[in-house]
Design an enzyme around this catalytic site. Sequence first.
Site, PDB file in Angstrom:
ATOM      1  N   ASP A 259       2.921 -14.828   9.157  1.00  0.00           N
ATOM      2  CA  ASP A 259       1.729 -15.036  10.055  1.00  0.00           C
ATOM      3  C   ASP A 259       1.043 -16.280   9.171  1.00  0.00           C
ATOM      4  OD1 ASP A 259      -0.281 -14.588  11.991  1.00  0.00           O
ATOM      5  OD2 ASP A 259      -1.236 -13.540  10.737  1.00  0.00           O
ATOM      6  N   GLU A 264      -1.638 -24.706   6.575  1.00  0.00           N
ATOM      7  CA  GLU A 264      -1.488 -24.706   8.170  1.00  0.00           C
ATOM      8  C   GLU A 264      -2.569 -25.816   8.683  1.00  0.00           C
ATOM      9  OE1 GLU A 264      -3.209 -20.575   8.411  1.00  0.00           O
ATOM     10  OE2 GLU A 264      -1.657 -19.857   7.431  1.00  0.00           O
ATOM     11  N   HIS A 282      -0.974 -17.620  12.256  1.00  0.00           N
ATOM     12  CA  HIS A 282      -2.029 -16.835  11.841  1.00  0.00           C
ATOM     13  C   HIS A 282      -2.880 -16.178  12.517  1.00  0.00           C
ATOM     14  CE1 HIS A 282      -5.013 -17.575   7.699  1.00  0.00           C
ATOM     15  NE2 HIS A 282      -5.157 -16.186   8.557  1.00  0.00           N
ATOM     16  N   ILE A 283      -2.439 -15.213  13.124  1.00  0.00           N
ATOM     17  CA  ILE A 283      -3.296 -14.453  14.369  1.00  0.00           C
ATOM     18  C   ILE A 283      -3.355 -13.241  13.999  1.00  0.00           C
ATOM     19  CG2 ILE A 283      -2.516 -15.994  16.169  1.00  0.00           C
ATOM     20  CD1 ILE A 283      -0.249 -13.923  17.005  1.00  0.00           C
TER      21      ILE A 283
HETATM   22  N1  LIG Z   1      -3.377 -12.832   8.660  1.00  0.00           N
HETATM   23  C1  LIG Z   1      -4.733 -12.684   8.831  1.00  0.00           C
HETATM   24  O1  LIG Z   1      -5.276 -13.014   9.835  1.00  0.00           O
HETATM   25  C2  LIG Z   1      -5.684 -12.244   7.870  1.00  0.00           C
HETATM   26  C3  LIG Z   1      -6.867 -11.204   8.259  1.00  0.00           C
HETATM   27  C4  LIG Z   1      -7.551 -10.987   7.312  1.00  0.00           C
HETATM   28  C5  LIG Z   1      -7.057 -11.016   5.910  1.00  0.00           C
HETATM   29  N2  LIG Z   1      -6.079 -11.493   5.513  1.00  0.00           N
HETATM   30  C6  LIG Z   1      -5.518 -11.535   4.103  1.00  0.00           C
HETATM   31  O2  LIG Z   1      -5.252 -10.301   3.682  1.00  0.00           O
HETATM   32  C7  LIG Z   1      -5.982 -10.136   2.163  1.00  0.00           C
HETATM   33  C8  LIG Z   1      -6.226  -8.744   1.808  1.00  0.00           C
HETATM   34  O3  LIG Z   1      -7.386  -8.065   2.707  1.00  0.00           O
HETATM   35  P1  LIG Z   1      -8.025  -6.925   2.402  1.00  0.00           P
HETATM   36  O4  LIG Z   1      -9.220  -6.824   3.198  1.00  0.00           O
HETATM   37  O5  LIG Z   1      -7.090  -5.834   2.641  1.00  0.00           O
HETATM   38  O6  LIG Z   1      -8.268  -7.192   1.084  1.00  0.00           O
HETATM   39  P2  LIG Z   1      -9.012  -5.845  -0.393  1.00  0.00           P
HETATM   40  O7  LIG Z   1      -9.547  -7.092  -1.275  1.00  0.00           O
HETATM   41  O8  LIG Z   1      -9.688  -5.017   0.436  1.00  0.00           O
HETATM   42  O9  LIG Z   1      -7.506  -5.480  -0.724  1.00  0.00           O
HETATM   43  C9  LIG Z   1      -6.697  -6.391  -1.604  1.00  0.00           C
HETATM   44  C10 LIG Z   1      -6.125  -5.679  -2.636  1.00  0.00           C
HETATM   45  O10 LIG Z   1      -5.128  -6.326  -3.314  1.00  0.00           O
HETATM   46  C11 LIG Z   1      -5.068  -5.833  -4.737  1.00  0.00           C
HETATM   47  N3  LIG Z   1      -4.483  -7.008  -5.516  1.00  0.00           N
HETATM   48  C12 LIG Z   1      -4.870  -8.152  -5.940  1.00  0.00           C
HETATM   49  N4  LIG Z   1      -3.713  -8.923  -6.400  1.00  0.00           N
HETATM   50  C13 LIG Z   1      -2.744  -7.901  -6.370  1.00  0.00           C
HETATM   51  C14 LIG Z   1      -1.461  -8.083  -7.128  1.00  0.00           C
HETATM   52  N5  LIG Z   1      -1.088  -9.091  -7.831  1.00  0.00           N
HETATM   53  N6  LIG Z   1      -0.634  -6.879  -6.968  1.00  0.00           N
HETATM   54  C15 LIG Z   1      -0.974  -5.913  -6.312  1.00  0.00           C
HETATM   55  N7  LIG Z   1      -2.404  -5.592  -5.795  1.00  0.00           N
HETATM   56  C16 LIG Z   1      -3.054  -6.760  -5.758  1.00  0.00           C
HETATM   57  C17 LIG Z   1      -6.629  -5.680  -5.031  1.00  0.00           C
HETATM   58  O11 LIG Z   1      -6.677  -5.029  -6.205  1.00  0.00           O
HETATM   59  C18 LIG Z   1      -7.092  -5.352  -3.676  1.00  0.00           C
HETATM   60  O12 LIG Z   1      -7.161  -3.657  -3.894  1.00  0.00           O
HETATM   61  C19 LIG Z   1      -7.128 -11.083   2.441  1.00  0.00           C
HETATM   62  O13 LIG Z   1      -7.448 -11.517   1.023  1.00  0.00           O
HETATM   63  C20 LIG Z   1      -6.643 -12.176   3.191  1.00  0.00           C
HETATM   64  O14 LIG Z   1      -6.016 -13.278   2.464  1.00  0.00           O
HETATM   65  C21 LIG Z   1      -5.323 -12.171   6.408  1.00  0.00           C
HETATM   66  O1  LIG Z   2     -10.054 -16.846  11.150  1.00  0.00           O
HETATM   67  C1  LIG Z   2      -9.375 -16.094  11.246  1.00  0.00           C
HETATM   68  O2  LIG Z   2      -8.882 -15.928  12.253  1.00  0.00           O
HETATM   69  C2  LIG Z   2      -8.190 -15.893  10.139  1.00  0.00           C
HETATM   70  C3  LIG Z   2      -8.789 -14.610   9.227  1.00  0.00           C
HETATM   71  C4  LIG Z   2      -8.152 -14.102   8.090  1.00  0.00           C
HETATM   72  O3  LIG Z   2      -7.151 -14.733   7.786  1.00  0.00           O
HETATM   73  C5  LIG Z   2      -9.235 -13.561   7.283  1.00  0.00           C
HETATM   74  O4  LIG Z   2      -9.054 -13.671   6.182  1.00  0.00           O
HETATM   75  O5  LIG Z   2     -10.032 -13.104   7.818  1.00  0.00           O
END
Ligand SMILES: NC(=O)c1ccc[n+]([C@@H]2O[C@H](COP(=O)([O-])OP(=O)(O)OC[C@H]3O[C@@H](n4cnc5c(N)ncnc54)[C@H](O)[C@@H]3O)[C@@H](O)[C@H]2O)c1
Ligand SMILES: O=C(O)CC[C@@H](O)C(=O)O
Length: 585
Positions: A259, A264, A282-283
């Site tokens: 995703d 991007e 990225h959705i």
């Molecule tokens: N695809 C999307 O649209 C989307 C949306 C929201 C978040 N995200 C991504 O997802 C990530 C995680 O979000 P979250 O809310 O779960 O964050 P979070 O902070 O709640 O959890 C991340 C966890 O990863 C652990 N961590 C960090 N580095 C690590 C490593 N090398 N090995 C193992 N564990 C490790 C941290 O200790 C933490 O517990 C965000 O930082 C963001 O980049 C993507």
């Molecule tokens: O803006 C977005 O929709 C991407 C959000 C997501 O990557 C996030 O980290 O919350």
Amino acid sequence: MSEQRRPRVLIADPIAEEGVELLRQYFDVDVREGLTPEELEAIIPNYEALIVRSATRVTSRIIEAGRRLRVIGRAGTGLDNIDVSTARALGVEVLNCPGANSVAVAEHTIGLMLALARHIPAADHSMKEGRWEKKRFKGTSLDGKTLGIIGFGRIGRQVAKRAKALGMRVLVNQPRLTPELALEAGVTPVDLPDLLRESDFVSLHVPWRPENENLIDREELALMKPTAYLINTARGGIVNEEALLEALNEGRIAGAGIDVFKEEPALDHPLAKHPKVVATPHIGASTVEAQKNAAIEIAEKIIEFLGGTGSVAETLSLQMVELSKVVPHEGVDPKRVERLARAIEADGRLANPPVVAAWQDKYIVLDGATRTTALKELGIPHIVVQVVDPNRADVALHTWYHVVSGPSAEAFLDTIQRVPGLVLEPVADKATAESALRERQALAYLVLRDGRHLLARLADETSDALDVLNAMVEAYTDWGEVDRTLTTDMNTLTRTYPEAVALVIFPQFTPDEVLAIAGRGRRLPQGITRFVIPGRVLRLNVPLDVLRSDEPLPAKRRWLDQFVREKLERRRVRYYQEPVILLED
Ligand SMILES: NC(=O)c1ccc[n+]([C@@H]2O[C@H](COP(=O)([O-])OP(=O)(O)OC[C@H]3O[C@@H](n4cnc5c(N)ncnc54)[C@H](O)[C@@H]3O)[C@@H](O)[C@H]2O)c1
Ligand SMILES: O=C(O)CC[C@@H](O)C(=O)O
């Protein structure tokens, strides 16, 4: 809030209308999507708040140009598109709403797993082209398969919950995962190589940070089963895209669900076009519900921040507190305390605020025990501290080991053996010693210059482990020269310390253990723990007169806020993005 001029908020990426409406009740809001960096830099000086999602890059240049800017809001989770260090250094708060979209990302992750396991996108494509290829699309079941989750935070936990409901076994790789949490979530903690070797699906849920760049590289991909799938809904740079492409081309893994991409928008990307990949733009967070949650939550946070006191000092986590509540977690050298007390008195200021963690009604010093004790010796009632959460993902706790140099290993052993309550027990090898330490069956283990390994254990259960540990360290510190090291290889050490006779290896303490020890009024020996704390504020130079005066605490807090505000305006706060390790006060 000011009667004359309402604060202005710039929304630079699309957020749900509910959040925009809420903001309009309090502020003048402009929605300007798709600005170039130059356009954003030109208009940012007019705004108190900036709201973005993942598309707009909020660079140091933009933040520095934002002369009125007080807060940047991220309607989502990841802060990797915002230069958080520069923002905090300039007293600009950065707010996000982690959690608002966790369920959406978890559902998308499960969706990618099902799409890969059952070839749904390819089957749909084939039908749209007028074919009926029933035999071609035989899939695999998720039930009974193993999912490996890397990063067990908000999203990782939501994924685990859903995967378990689908009958999957869940392995988790996450630093400092407590056995209680693993048990409660019904997952098994494992190290990364085991997770990669055993999983049928590997899903990434860690934030992007420099140390997580290429967390999944050639070496890691090589450990995965040829039938396994990799899912990345976290961030592009966490997987080495070239290595992944090679692994897919060479059939070393079965496929990938992606995703997020390193750059991007990812247009014409070889991974997105690959037949073994299910790709989405990225959705992960793009559901009506998640976007509404994120927009409302960020709006509420900005309203609270701009409408509230908005203490600049607290933005940098600086607080004026009662010194009697600030407690070191490790012993201090009285001579160093005395020297430092004299130096601080002569200088008339406290240069660097100690870094502390809040613990019940106390503040436990993570870095700056000598400074704190010196101020106590000077009879000062209040101190400025920088408060950090030691369980924050970017705060690391390591253990220093001690290289002891002196006349002979036998004389060293003789000294240690005289410590009441301590016994030394030979062990066959390093692995046995390490395991005893991990299980906390020993206080430390010693590696002698001749290669012998000895466990330092309590003589009986009535002895107090901390007392004995402190007495042991004190005994050899009085006997010989002690240097700190992070290496456990005696051969390397003897090249640097030719007189070294022994290496003392301590267990890896956790932040919670350290806080609990200090909270009970106990201390670890000096120079064992090493907190690596990014974002230290140094050279604040708080005048001693202020700390010493009879003014009440609230008045001193107001003074601190004004003091920091002025320093920030004159750009006089030194802020270290990189971890700073201060060994000397
Ligand atoms: N695809 C999307 O649209 C989307 C949306 C929201 C978040 N995200 C991504 O997802 C990530 C995680 O979000 P979250 O809310 O779960 O964050 P979070 O902070 O709640 O959890 C991340 C966890 O990863 C652990 N961590 C960090 N580095 C690590 C490593 N090398 N090995 C193992 N564990 C490790 C941290 O200790 C933490 O517990 C965000 O930082 C963001 O980049 C993507
Ligand atoms: O803006 C977005 O929709 C991407 C959000 C997501 O990557 C996030 O980290 O919350």
